[in-house]
Design an enzyme around this catalytic site. Sequence first.
Site, PDB file in Angstrom:
ATOM      1  N   ARG A 103       0.856  -1.197   0.000  1.00 38.76           N
ATOM      2  CA  ARG A 103       0.000   0.000   0.000  1.00 38.76           C
ATOM      3  C   ARG A 103       0.880   1.231   0.000  1.00 38.76           C
ATOM      4  O   ARG A 103       1.758   1.355   0.850  1.00 38.76           O
ATOM      5  CB  ARG A 103      -0.853   0.048   1.281  1.00 38.76           C
ATOM      6  N   THR A 107      -1.368   7.477  -0.437  1.00 37.64           N
ATOM      7  CA  THR A 107      -2.659   7.329  -1.147  1.00 37.64           C
ATOM      8  C   THR A 107      -3.446   6.117  -0.645  1.00 37.64           C
ATOM      9  O   THR A 107      -4.637   6.004  -0.911  1.00 37.64           O
ATOM     10  CB  THR A 107      -2.415   7.139  -2.655  1.00 37.64           C
ATOM     11  N   ASP A 199       0.419  -3.761  12.308  1.00 35.75           N
ATOM     12  CA  ASP A 199       0.878  -4.099  10.958  1.00 35.75           C
ATOM     13  C   ASP A 199       1.196  -5.596  10.879  1.00 35.75           C
ATOM     14  O   ASP A 199       2.156  -6.069  11.488  1.00 35.75           O
ATOM     15  CB  ASP A 199       2.121  -3.263  10.609  1.00 35.75           C
ATOM     16  N   ASP A 202       4.782  -6.474   9.471  1.00 34.59           N
ATOM     17  CA  ASP A 202       5.846  -6.165  10.430  1.00 34.59           C
ATOM     18  C   ASP A 202       5.822  -7.129  11.620  1.00 34.59           C
ATOM     19  O   ASP A 202       6.874  -7.567  12.098  1.00 34.59           O
ATOM     20  CB  ASP A 202       5.692  -4.723  10.941  1.00 34.59           C
TER      21      ASP A 202
HETATM   22  C1  PRP Z   1      -1.144  -4.902   4.262  1.00 31.46           C
HETATM   23  C2  PRP Z   1      -1.980  -6.166   4.295  1.00 31.46           C
HETATM   24  C3  PRP Z   1      -2.789  -6.063   3.038  1.00 31.46           C
HETATM   25  C4  PRP Z   1      -3.011  -4.590   2.912  1.00 31.46           C
HETATM   26  C5  PRP Z   1      -4.403  -4.309   3.371  1.00 31.46           C
HETATM   27  O1  PRP Z   1      -0.064  -5.032   3.424  1.00 31.46           O
HETATM   28  O2  PRP Z   1      -1.240  -7.328   4.386  1.00 31.46           O
HETATM   29  O3  PRP Z   1      -2.122  -6.578   1.895  1.00 31.46           O
HETATM   30  O4  PRP Z   1      -2.068  -3.941   3.783  1.00 31.46           O
HETATM   31  O5  PRP Z   1      -4.721  -2.990   3.171  1.00 31.46           O
HETATM   32  P1  PRP Z   1      -5.813  -2.513   2.135  1.00 31.46           P
HETATM   33  O6  PRP Z   1      -7.018  -3.363   2.373  1.00 31.46           O
HETATM   34  O7  PRP Z   1      -6.029  -1.080   2.540  1.00 31.46           O
HETATM   35  O8  PRP Z   1      -5.272  -2.640   0.750  1.00 31.46           O
HETATM   36  P2  PRP Z   1       1.057  -3.899   3.283  1.00 31.46           P
HETATM   37  O9  PRP Z   1       0.747  -2.980   2.172  1.00 31.46           O
HETATM   38  O10 PRP Z   1       1.281  -3.280   4.621  1.00 31.46           O
HETATM   39  O11 PRP Z   1       2.316  -4.711   2.811  1.00 31.46           O
HETATM   40  P3  PRP Z   1       3.147  -5.857   3.569  1.00 31.46           P
HETATM   41  O12 PRP Z   1       2.258  -7.059   3.680  1.00 31.46           O
HETATM   42  O13 PRP Z   1       4.295  -6.060   2.647  1.00 31.46           O
HETATM   43  O14 PRP Z   1       3.581  -5.343   4.923  1.00 31.46           O
HETATM   44  N1  URA Z   2      -2.373  -3.484   6.972  1.00 27.33           N
HETATM   45  C1  URA Z   2      -2.028  -3.979   8.174  1.00 27.33           C
HETATM   46  O1  URA Z   2      -1.080  -4.742   8.295  1.00 27.33           O
HETATM   47  N2  URA Z   2      -2.757  -3.587   9.238  1.00 27.33           N
HETATM   48  C2  URA Z   2      -3.804  -2.751   9.145  1.00 27.33           C
HETATM   49  O2  URA Z   2      -4.445  -2.451  10.178  1.00 27.33           O
HETATM   50  C3  URA Z   2      -4.138  -2.260   7.879  1.00 27.33           C
HETATM   51  C4  URA Z   2      -3.415  -2.643   6.802  1.00 27.33           C
END
Ligand code: PRP
Ligand code: URA
Length: 208
Positions: A103, A107, A199, A202
Amino acid sequence: MALVFPSTHPLVKHKLTLLRDMKTEPKKFRELIRELTVLLAYEATTDLTLVDKDVTTPMGQARGAQLADKIGLVPILRAGLGMVEGIWELMPSAEVWHIGLYRDEKTLRPVQYYNKLPISPTVEVCLILDPMLATGGSAVATCDILKKWGARRIKFVGVIGAPEGIQRLTTAHPDVPIHIAAVDERLNDIGYIVPGLGDAGDRQFGTG
Ligand code: PRP
Ligand code: URA
């Protein structure tokens, strides 16, 4: 009609509570994600197609069944990775197709950085794996990618959903059922689920 299935299973509620706890360390967090995914996948796969299959036991013939559908597991990187292994043990012949999305912090829109799907579909049922359904942008983008690829049956398996994300996914893809451990209160002003778990990427990978 929206196809949203929050789990009511006591084990799911118990493990989700441990998962949310900010004191839960990455090793335990990964273990819980894996266990929760197995329970959620069990609930998400009750309608898989079977064909008859007879089998010879030491005592005679038994009527049996075997799965007819070829399953594709589609983890959204990174956080969806931790959801693969547990289901894969249940369904060792499943194919795993990774989609890389992150994400954009400003944005909140998903940015694709990895996709190694073959030209045409190799599976009948795709299970999208991502613990968090926040704005729904990543899940909608993944359904778009899979449908363009030719996937006809898609299910979303997640851990926590925000009402906003569920609404967005069901509006964009009303044919995609959502199997989830819990639906939380809301998103905060930076797109995180409240109360959520923080997160998910993380917390699994010890980053952030
Ligand atoms: C997180 C999560 C989803 C997304 C959800 O990933 O694992 O893929 O955010 O958010 P959304 O519904 O608003 O799209 P992130 O972008 O943090 O990446 P990561 O898994 O690499 O940490
Ligand atoms: N992605 C995450 O990992 N946690 C949230 O709460 C939203 C998006």
